[in-house]
Design a protein around this motif. Sequence first.
Motif, PDB file in Angstrom:
ATOM      1  N   GLY A   1       7.489 -21.196  -8.825  1.00  0.00           N
ATOM      2  CA  GLY A   1       8.359 -20.399  -7.978  1.00  0.00           C
ATOM      3  C   GLY A   1       8.687 -19.023  -8.512  1.00  0.00           C
ATOM      4  N   SER A   2       7.917 -18.528  -9.482  1.00  0.00           N
ATOM      5  CA  SER A   2       8.181 -17.211 -10.061  1.00  0.00           C
ATOM      6  C   SER A   2       7.496 -16.111  -9.272  1.00  0.00           C
ATOM      7  CB  SER A   2       7.696 -17.172 -11.523  1.00  0.00           C
ATOM      8  OG  SER A   2       8.364 -18.125 -12.298  1.00  0.00           O
ATOM      9  N   PHE A   3       8.024 -14.888  -9.407  1.00  0.00           N
ATOM     10  CA  PHE A   3       7.426 -13.692  -8.820  1.00  0.00           C
ATOM     11  C   PHE A   3       7.185 -12.683  -9.933  1.00  0.00           C
ATOM     12  CE2 PHE A   3      10.629 -15.406  -5.846  1.00  0.00           C
ATOM     13  CZ  PHE A   3       9.790 -15.845  -4.833  1.00  0.00           C
ATOM     14  N   TRP A   4       6.222 -11.847  -9.740  1.00  0.00           N
ATOM     15  CA  TRP A   4       5.936 -10.810 -10.721  1.00  0.00           C
ATOM     16  C   TRP A   4       5.220  -9.656 -10.026  1.00  0.00           C
ATOM     17  CZ3 TRP A   4       3.421 -15.375 -10.166  1.00  0.00           C
ATOM     18  CH2 TRP A   4       2.054 -15.323  -9.912  1.00  0.00           C
ATOM     19  N   GLY A   5       5.171  -8.529 -10.686  1.00  0.00           N
ATOM     20  CA  GLY A   5       4.489  -7.375 -10.106  1.00  0.00           C
ATOM     21  C   GLY A   5       5.146  -6.084 -10.536  1.00  0.00           C
ATOM     22  N   THR A   6       5.173  -5.110  -9.626  1.00  0.00           N
ATOM     23  CA  THR A   6       5.784  -3.813  -9.907  1.00  0.00           C
ATOM     24  C   THR A   6       6.744  -3.446  -8.783  1.00  0.00           C
ATOM     25  OG1 THR A   6       3.841  -2.741  -8.913  1.00  0.00           O
ATOM     26  CG2 THR A   6       3.897  -2.907 -11.317  1.00  0.00           C
ATOM     27  N   ARG A   7       7.762  -2.654  -9.151  1.00  0.00           N
ATOM     28  CA  ARG A   7       8.765  -2.193  -8.198  1.00  0.00           C
ATOM     29  C   ARG A   7       9.001  -0.711  -8.407  1.00  0.00           C
ATOM     30  NH1 ARG A   7      13.657  -6.580  -8.285  1.00  0.00           N
ATOM     31  NH2 ARG A   7      14.491  -4.992  -6.908  1.00  0.00           N
TER      32      ARG A   7
ATOM     33  N   CYS B   1      15.253   6.728 -10.113  1.00  0.00           N
ATOM     34  CA  CYS B   1      14.336   7.771 -10.593  1.00  0.00           C
ATOM     35  C   CYS B   1      12.980   7.748  -9.893  1.00  0.00           C
ATOM     36  CB  CYS B   1      14.138   7.648 -12.100  1.00  0.00           C
ATOM     37  SG  CYS B   1      13.295   6.130 -12.620  1.00  0.00           S
ATOM     38  N   SER B   2      12.773   6.770  -8.987  1.00  0.00           N
ATOM     39  CA  SER B   2      11.531   6.658  -8.200  1.00  0.00           C
ATOM     40  C   SER B   2      10.300   6.374  -9.050  1.00  0.00           C
ATOM     41  CB  SER B   2      11.293   7.934  -7.367  1.00  0.00           C
ATOM     42  OG  SER B   2      12.371   8.166  -6.494  1.00  0.00           O
ATOM     43  N   GLN B   3      10.520   5.882 -10.285  1.00  0.00           N
ATOM     44  CA  GLN B   3       9.404   5.499 -11.139  1.00  0.00           C
ATOM     45  C   GLN B   3       9.062   4.024 -10.912  1.00  0.00           C
ATOM     46  OE1 GLN B   3       7.605   7.433 -13.385  1.00  0.00           O
ATOM     47  NE2 GLN B   3       8.717   9.209 -12.602  1.00  0.00           N
ATOM     48  N   ARG B   4       7.806   3.694 -11.144  1.00  0.00           N
ATOM     49  CA  ARG B   4       7.362   2.319 -10.980  1.00  0.00           C
ATOM     50  C   ARG B   4       7.503   1.573 -12.306  1.00  0.00           C
ATOM     51  NH1 ARG B   4       1.206   1.103  -9.300  1.00  0.00           N
ATOM     52  NH2 ARG B   4       0.961   2.209 -11.269  1.00  0.00           N
ATOM     53  N   TYR B   5       7.967   0.316 -12.251  1.00  0.00           N
ATOM     54  CA  TYR B   5       8.111  -0.472 -13.461  1.00  0.00           C
ATOM     55  C   TYR B   5       7.731  -1.926 -13.175  1.00  0.00           C
ATOM     56  CZ  TYR B   5      12.606  -2.073 -11.520  1.00  0.00           C
ATOM     57  OH  TYR B   5      13.578  -2.613 -10.724  1.00  0.00           O
ATOM     58  N   PRO B   6       7.309  -2.670 -14.218  1.00  0.00           N
ATOM     59  CA  PRO B   6       6.896  -4.064 -14.037  1.00  0.00           C
ATOM     60  C   PRO B   6       8.082  -5.022 -14.132  1.00  0.00           C
ATOM     61  CG  PRO B   6       6.446  -3.396 -16.278  1.00  0.00           C
ATOM     62  CD  PRO B   6       7.048  -2.187 -15.581  1.00  0.00           C
ATOM     63  N   PHE B   7       7.951  -6.182 -13.511  1.00  0.00           N
ATOM     64  CA  PHE B   7       9.027  -7.173 -13.567  1.00  0.00           C
ATOM     65  C   PHE B   7       8.438  -8.577 -13.495  1.00  0.00           C
ATOM     66  CE2 PHE B   7       8.209  -6.948  -9.070  1.00  0.00           C
ATOM     67  CZ  PHE B   7       8.473  -8.215  -8.583  1.00  0.00           C
TER      68      PHE B   7
ATOM     69  N   LEU C   1       0.810  -1.213   0.000  1.00  0.00           N
ATOM     70  CA  LEU C   1       0.000   0.000   0.000  1.00  0.00           C
ATOM     71  C   LEU C   1       0.845   1.264   0.000  1.00  0.00           C
ATOM     72  CD1 LEU C   1      -2.778  -1.063   2.532  1.00  0.00           C
ATOM     73  CD2 LEU C   1      -2.742  -1.300   0.062  1.00  0.00           C
ATOM     74  N   ASP C   2       2.021   1.221   0.598  1.00  0.00           N
ATOM     75  CA  ASP C   2       2.816   2.437   0.697  1.00  0.00           C
ATOM     76  C   ASP C   2       3.351   2.907  -0.653  1.00  0.00           C
ATOM     77  OD1 ASP C   2       4.317   0.148   0.542  1.00  0.00           O
ATOM     78  OD2 ASP C   2       6.024   0.995   1.639  1.00  0.00           O
ATOM     79  N   SER C   3       3.540   1.977  -1.624  1.00  0.00           N
ATOM     80  CA  SER C   3       4.120   2.353  -2.908  1.00  0.00           C
ATOM     81  C   SER C   3       3.186   2.094  -4.088  1.00  0.00           C
ATOM     82  CB  SER C   3       5.422   1.568  -3.130  1.00  0.00           C
ATOM     83  OG  SER C   3       5.171   0.175  -3.102  1.00  0.00           O
ATOM     84  N   GLN C   4       1.960   1.673  -3.799  1.00  0.00           N
ATOM     85  CA  GLN C   4       1.004   1.326  -4.852  1.00  0.00           C
ATOM     86  C   GLN C   4       1.566   0.241  -5.769  1.00  0.00           C
ATOM     87  OE1 GLN C   4      -2.323   2.752  -5.276  1.00  0.00           O
ATOM     88  NE2 GLN C   4      -1.787   3.179  -3.173  1.00  0.00           N
ATOM     89  N   CYS C   5       2.379  -0.639  -5.209  1.00  0.00           N
ATOM     90  CA  CYS C   5       2.934  -1.761  -5.954  1.00  0.00           C
ATOM     91  C   CYS C   5       2.301  -3.055  -5.475  1.00  0.00           C
ATOM     92  CB  CYS C   5       4.456  -1.831  -5.777  1.00  0.00           C
ATOM     93  SG  CYS C   5       5.354  -0.446  -6.516  1.00  0.00           S
ATOM     94  N   PHE C   6       2.571  -4.117  -6.182  1.00  0.00           N
ATOM     95  CA  PHE C   6       2.080  -5.425  -5.751  1.00  0.00           C
ATOM     96  C   PHE C   6       3.097  -6.476  -6.151  1.00  0.00           C
ATOM     97  CE2 PHE C   6       0.967  -5.725 -10.166  1.00  0.00           C
ATOM     98  CZ  PHE C   6       0.947  -7.076 -10.455  1.00  0.00           C
TER      99      PHE C   6
ATOM    100  N   ALA D   1      18.327  -7.683  -9.500  1.00  0.00           N
ATOM    101  CA  ALA D   1      17.914  -6.318  -9.835  1.00  0.00           C
ATOM    102  C   ALA D   1      17.499  -6.283 -11.297  1.00  0.00           C
ATOM    103  CB  ALA D   1      19.050  -5.328  -9.569  1.00  0.00           C
ATOM    104  N   PHE D   2      16.900  -5.166 -11.673  1.00  0.00           N
ATOM    105  CA  PHE D   2      16.412  -5.013 -13.041  1.00  0.00           C
ATOM    106  C   PHE D   2      16.790  -3.637 -13.560  1.00  0.00           C
ATOM    107  CE2 PHE D   2      13.669  -8.021 -10.904  1.00  0.00           C
ATOM    108  CZ  PHE D   2      13.538  -9.050 -11.826  1.00  0.00           C
ATOM    109  N   THR D   3      16.923  -3.552 -14.880  1.00  0.00           N
ATOM    110  CA  THR D   3      17.194  -2.266 -15.508  1.00  0.00           C
ATOM    111  C   THR D   3      15.898  -1.488 -15.653  1.00  0.00           C
ATOM    112  OG1 THR D   3      19.052  -3.208 -16.752  1.00  0.00           O
ATOM    113  CG2 THR D   3      18.132  -1.119 -17.542  1.00  0.00           C
ATOM    114  N   CYS D   4      15.833  -0.341 -15.026  1.00  0.00           N
ATOM    115  CA  CYS D   4      14.613   0.470 -15.060  1.00  0.00           C
ATOM    116  C   CYS D   4      14.367   0.956 -16.491  1.00  0.00           C
ATOM    117  CB  CYS D   4      14.742   1.662 -14.115  1.00  0.00           C
ATOM    118  SG  CYS D   4      13.361   2.830 -14.231  1.00  0.00           S
ATOM    119  N   PRO D   5      13.176   0.739 -17.057  1.00  0.00           N
ATOM    120  CA  PRO D   5      12.909   1.199 -18.424  1.00  0.00           C
ATOM    121  C   PRO D   5      12.765   2.713 -18.535  1.00  0.00           C
ATOM    122  CG  PRO D   5      10.945   0.228 -17.467  1.00  0.00           C
ATOM    123  CD  PRO D   5      12.047  -0.007 -16.486  1.00  0.00           C
ATOM    124  N   HIS D   6      12.676   3.410 -17.414  1.00  0.00           N
ATOM    125  CA  HIS D   6      12.516   4.863 -17.440  1.00  0.00           C
ATOM    126  C   HIS D   6      13.868   5.580 -17.482  1.00  0.00           C
ATOM    127  CE1 HIS D   6       8.192   4.535 -16.628  1.00  0.00           C
ATOM    128  NE2 HIS D   6       8.501   3.606 -15.749  1.00  0.00           N
ATOM    129  N   CYS D   7      14.796   5.165 -16.614  1.00  0.00           N
ATOM    130  CA  CYS D   7      16.095   5.844 -16.543  1.00  0.00           C
ATOM    131  C   CYS D   7      17.248   4.989 -17.050  1.00  0.00           C
ATOM    132  CB  CYS D   7      16.373   6.292 -15.112  1.00  0.00           C
ATOM    133  SG  CYS D   7      16.556   4.916 -13.934  1.00  0.00           S
TER     134      CYS D   7
END
Length: 699
Positions: free
Chosen positions: A635-641, A646-652, A622-627, A689-695
């Motif tokens: 055993g996979s995970f998915w959602g947003t981070r 850059c503090s932008q939200r991205y999917p993974f 709830l604090d970041s509007q992510c899930f 970690a993941f490469t942010c698509p925004h920055c």
Amino acid sequence: MQFWNRLTGSKLKEITDQSIILGQWQIITESEIIYLNSFELAPHSREYILPDAANRCSFRSDNGNINGNIQLPSCQIPSDILSESLRFFAEQLNNLASNSASWQDWIKISPLVPEIENKIETFSLEETAEKHFGHIEEVCRRPRSYLKMETEKLPVSRAQRISPHAIEVLAAHTEDWERRTFRSIVPKRVLCMVREDLWDIYENQVTVSLIDKLLEYINRRIQQVTTLKKQLEEAEYLSGTTNDIYWRNQRRIYQLWGNQFDAGTTAKKAEETLRKLQKLQHKLRALPDTDLYKAIPRRAAIGRTLKRTNILVNDQHYRYVDVLWREWSLNQSEKVKPARQVFEENQQLFRGFESFCFLLLAIALTGSGSDNDKGFAFEILTDVVPKPGCDVLQFRGALGELSLSWEAEGSFLVQSEGINSLRFVPLLATLSATNNHEFIASALQTLSSSQQNNNQTHTCVIYPGTEEEIQKLPDYLQQKINLITHKSSFKILPVSPLDILSVERVGRMIQWWLSGQRYQSYPPTLLMKIPDNLLTKIGWLEKGNKTNQFRVLRQPLPQEEQNFKTYLEQKITAAKAQGAKARGEVSELEELQDLPRHAQELIQPLKVCPVCYSKGSLTAQLDSQCFRGDCGGCGSFWGTRICGNCSQRYPFIQSSFIENQARSKSSVDRTFGRGVLAIPCSSENSQTAFTCPHCNKCS
């Protein structure tokens, strides 16, 4: 007549050479008679601007009001093996459609080069050239010639045969005297008869021309077999035991050729053929250094049919020049085509690339009909093989419902409820198959500036290209091609029957469009009037920024759903007890009876595992509007981070395999395929970690 821009959807009265990218423009005819490359187009039709045998395109109207010529760059034209392969897919689609075949028949076709075993065999011309090369070499070392006698003044010391006119010339030219004596003269120079071997005869002209043509043919064949050999070696590698490729991706790729050929055996055959061709090439390259080759000028034009001279028929060596020439002429006869055939084959080439792209989409969505490849687990609701301009194809699966349209102008529109549409636009221009980087940069700029100004549709240009071509380009060009995760809604994607990763590349584009948009739209919203005292009883909702807007954070638990229904029934009963004055309140409360079902429908797609397509669990942050979604099956995970830079939200999407491959230098399509969204990278603390698509930073 008008020119239709397939990227912008705009119509123009005229276009210039600078704006031509093969496949971007079509001619739309009306009632007037239009000729394209001298062939009449049907009224009220559309046709691609396509080249003739000289890579030119001409168009004119019957009344002379419209007249134009365009020279298309040769670097945009697909190679022979690529053109032949693409036309194959158009033929297959037409055959299936005419025989009322099923969708399963279509997706079982391999999207790789057809009949690859035949293309890597040693051809008859190559065997004949290898067998009779010794005769060609002997002709170059000891050629036939005509004797030519000429007169020339030579020093006396070099004189061998005196001309009958030597005394007359000597008497008239005192400068040729060495000195005079009392009774005669001593000559310094004398007119002699000089014999010269004339090599520039017809038979030798044929020989030199044959050497040039064989070298050109062998170079082309080596390039062709080398390309096929690389694809076979890639297939052989992927079919083996390897630790740098996700096993699901490996199985999907293997399925593309597993039923077609044995990659290992065929790769060895390609290597053997390539070795023979290179050996023959090495021999042929030595012939231009011979005296005969240097003595023959290239101005002589030799027809495909030779003159049957005595030397070519009877000489023990020259007769094999004739044999090889006839073999080469037979090979070339298939490539020298009348203008009508060129026109029809180029039409078929454009349809073939559309059919190939449609096959990639079909296999990506529903798989190739095997347990190893189920695509995105979609099932087609209408079991037909479509054509351009056909009815919309409907699909249903664990990820929801989806539609696919093959538009009349050749593009593909993919739609799903709640997200923007995705449009694939096939362009036949081989943009990355040239070393002209300025042309590539200019073409990419033209394409990116030509996209439709439509915020509701993402555009992906598909062109014939391979990963190998991309890797040879400078970094600034590589960053503009196959950059699926970039925040821009415009993508450029290379696909080819020569690239075994084409299906995975298209699948990764669909994954980013479908799951990427859904994940970034979390939490989904509802527009509904809910009383505040009732909202406190609903833990899976929260107020939005607009009036009567609510965010669905998660799916209600069974006990929460039961408690909500019980409390709602109590509220409805209490409102009804107030009589007619509460009729409006009763109606609003009754509309909330389906609220848990609506919430479940909105959350359901987010709970489906994007790797194995089974149902997982969802945890809201709830604090970041992510899930974050968790799959107990794979055993996979998915959602947003949230990006730490850059503090932008991205999917993974994160699987256990990603943790071991964050430092892999292999391509994303090869290693993960459609099993990722944001690209994995290696962080300083060795965590995933993941490469942010925004920055574009690792976060």
